[in-house]
Design a protein around this motif. Structure first.
Motif, short mmCIF file in Angstrom:
data_model
loop_
_atom_site.label_atom_id
_atom_site.label_comp_id
_atom_site.label_asym_id
_atom_site.label_seq_id
_atom_site.Cartn_x
_atom_site.Cartn_y
_atom_site.Cartn_z
N LEU A 9 22.14 16.47 -30.93
CA LEU A 9 20.79 16.53 -30.39
C LEU A 9 20.00 17.60 -31.13
O LEU A 9 20.41 18.76 -31.20
CB LEU A 9 20.84 16.87 -28.90
CG LEU A 9 19.50 16.95 -28.15
CD1 LEU A 9 19.69 16.51 -26.70
CD2 LEU A 9 18.93 18.38 -28.16
N GLN A 38 9.81 18.81 -25.38
CA GLN A 38 10.60 18.06 -24.41
C GLN A 38 12.08 18.10 -24.79
O GLN A 38 12.96 18.25 -23.91
CB GLN A 38 10.11 16.62 -24.32
CG GLN A 38 10.83 15.78 -23.28
CD GLN A 38 10.28 14.37 -23.18
OE1 GLN A 38 9.39 13.98 -23.92
NE2 GLN A 38 10.82 13.59 -22.26
N GLU A 39 12.38 17.96 -26.08
CA GLU A 39 13.77 18.03 -26.52
C GLU A 39 14.33 19.44 -26.36
O GLU A 39 15.52 19.62 -26.07
CB GLU A 39 13.87 17.56 -27.98
CG GLU A 39 13.67 16.06 -28.12
CD GLU A 39 13.52 15.60 -29.55
OE1 GLU A 39 13.73 14.40 -29.80
OE2 GLU A 39 13.20 16.44 -30.42
N TYR A 40 13.47 20.45 -26.53
CA TYR A 40 13.89 21.83 -26.26
C TYR A 40 14.29 21.99 -24.80
O TYR A 40 15.34 22.56 -24.48
CB TYR A 40 12.75 22.79 -26.62
CG TYR A 40 12.85 24.14 -25.96
CD1 TYR A 40 13.77 25.09 -26.41
CD2 TYR A 40 12.02 24.48 -24.89
CE1 TYR A 40 13.87 26.34 -25.80
CE2 TYR A 40 12.11 25.72 -24.28
CZ TYR A 40 13.03 26.64 -24.74
OH TYR A 40 13.13 27.86 -24.14
N GLU A 41 13.46 21.49 -23.90
CA GLU A 41 13.75 21.59 -22.46
C GLU A 41 15.04 20.84 -22.11
O GLU A 41 15.83 21.29 -21.28
CB GLU A 41 12.57 21.04 -21.66
CG GLU A 41 11.31 21.89 -21.77
CD GLU A 41 10.08 21.20 -21.23
OE1 GLU A 41 10.20 20.03 -20.80
OE2 GLU A 41 9.00 21.83 -21.23
N ASN A 42 15.27 19.73 -22.78
CA ASN A 42 16.50 18.97 -22.55
C ASN A 42 17.71 19.77 -23.01
O ASN A 42 18.75 19.79 -22.34
CB ASN A 42 16.42 17.63 -23.29
CG ASN A 42 17.58 16.71 -22.96
OD1 ASN A 42 18.11 16.73 -21.85
ND2 ASN A 42 18.00 15.90 -23.92
N ALA A 43 17.59 20.44 -24.16
CA ALA A 43 18.70 21.24 -24.67
C ALA A 43 19.02 22.40 -23.74
O ALA A 43 20.20 22.70 -23.46
CB ALA A 43 18.36 21.77 -26.07
N ARG A 100 18.50 22.51 -20.57
CA ARG A 100 19.12 21.93 -19.37
C ARG A 100 20.59 21.63 -19.61
O ARG A 100 21.46 21.97 -18.79
CB ARG A 100 18.38 20.65 -18.96
CG ARG A 100 18.99 19.95 -17.75
CD ARG A 100 18.27 18.65 -17.44
NE ARG A 100 18.28 17.72 -18.55
CZ ARG A 100 19.32 16.94 -18.84
NH1 ARG A 100 20.43 16.98 -18.10
NH2 ARG A 100 19.26 16.10 -19.86
N LEU A 101 20.90 21.02 -20.74
CA LEU A 101 22.29 20.67 -21.06
C LEU A 101 23.14 21.93 -21.20
O LEU A 101 24.31 21.96 -20.77
CB LEU A 101 22.34 19.83 -22.32
CG LEU A 101 21.79 18.41 -22.21
CD1 LEU A 101 21.71 17.75 -23.58
CD2 LEU A 101 22.65 17.58 -21.28
N PRO A 140 26.76 15.19 -27.73
CA PRO A 140 25.43 15.80 -27.65
C PRO A 140 25.20 16.86 -28.72
O PRO A 140 24.08 17.35 -28.86
CB PRO A 140 25.40 16.41 -26.24
CG PRO A 140 26.84 16.61 -25.89
CD PRO A 140 27.58 15.49 -26.55
N GLU A 196 23.96 23.34 -17.83
CA GLU A 196 24.98 22.55 -17.14
C GLU A 196 26.38 22.85 -17.65
O GLU A 196 27.36 22.74 -16.92
CB GLU A 196 24.67 21.06 -17.31
CG GLU A 196 23.41 20.60 -16.56
CD GLU A 196 23.05 19.15 -16.85
OE1 GLU A 196 23.73 18.54 -17.72
OE2 GLU A 196 22.09 18.65 -16.25
#
Length: 209
Positions: free
Chosen positions: A190, A196-201, A203-204, A187, A207
């Motif tokens: 990424l 949306q990709e910011y929000e995904n980053a 989130r990751l 990842p 985690e």
């Protein structure tokens, strides 16, 4: 030659048109500063890097002036392109450059160290052609041109591409000058082109915490 001083370069001069605002100013890592701060610390942690720099547009200089880095604005007005920033940086520092874009919030020192080790091994061997670039190649044959080491000898080819307005860095250099290593399935690659990709980053990262 493998121990020659190297500059770590953060490519931050893009317009962030899909993101909607200058993503180099975005904070993803809590209190760790913006993405430029994160990228500078990432590069500065690598043993081979002797200095760090930021490629930017002139209008970004006021915001970036307090960064602990060399600021390298694009030398000519025109379409912002990583190629323009890379050319300006190679002209300015006159050392090999390890370049990364500013929008890789999951990138790690271990991934970048793969490039440094591959370059070192390549330079220790007798080569028919001079080394121009060390970068990753994915399973589809795509070069990660924005994450790579560019030798000073690559400048003449990159300048020629810029003069011809051929913006693709991947095709600007002769293939025989490449040192290519398989891109890890990670990842870390990424990037953040959209909210949306910011929000995904985010989130990751949460985690992993």
């Amino acid at each position: 030659m493998a121990n020659k001083a190297m500059t770590g370069l953060v490519l931050a001069g893009g317009l962030s048109s899909r993101f909607g605002k200058d993503k180099s100013r975005v904070v993803v890592h809590g209190n760790a500063g913006d993405l430029v701060d994160f990228s500078l610390r990432l590069l500065g942690s690598l043993e081979d890097i002797r200095q760090v720099a930021v490629s930017c547009r002139e209008e970004q200089l006021a915001y970036l002036k307090n960064k602990d880095a060399i600021l390298i604005p694009d030398e000519h007005r025109g379409q912002p392109t990583p190629l323009r920033g890379l050319v300006a940086a190679l002209r300015r520092v006159n050392t090999p450059i390890l370049a990364i874009p500013c929008d890789l919030p999951l990138m790690t020192p271990d991934i970048l160290a793969l490039l440094l080790r591959a370059r070192r091994r390549h330079l220790e061997q007798t080569q028919r052609f001079p080394l121009l670039r060390t970068t990753f190649i994915d399973r589809d044959g795509f070069l990660e041109s924005l994450i790579g080491i560019y030798e000073t000898a690559s400048l003449q080819f990159l300048e020629d591409a810029l003069r011809k307005q051929h913006w693709g860095i991947w095709s600007a250099l002769p293939s025989q000058g490449n040192c290519l290593i398989p891109q890890p399935d990670s990842p870390a690659f990424l990037n953040m082109n959209t909210l949306q990709e910011y929000e995904n980053a985010v989130r990751l990262l949460s985690e992993k915490a």
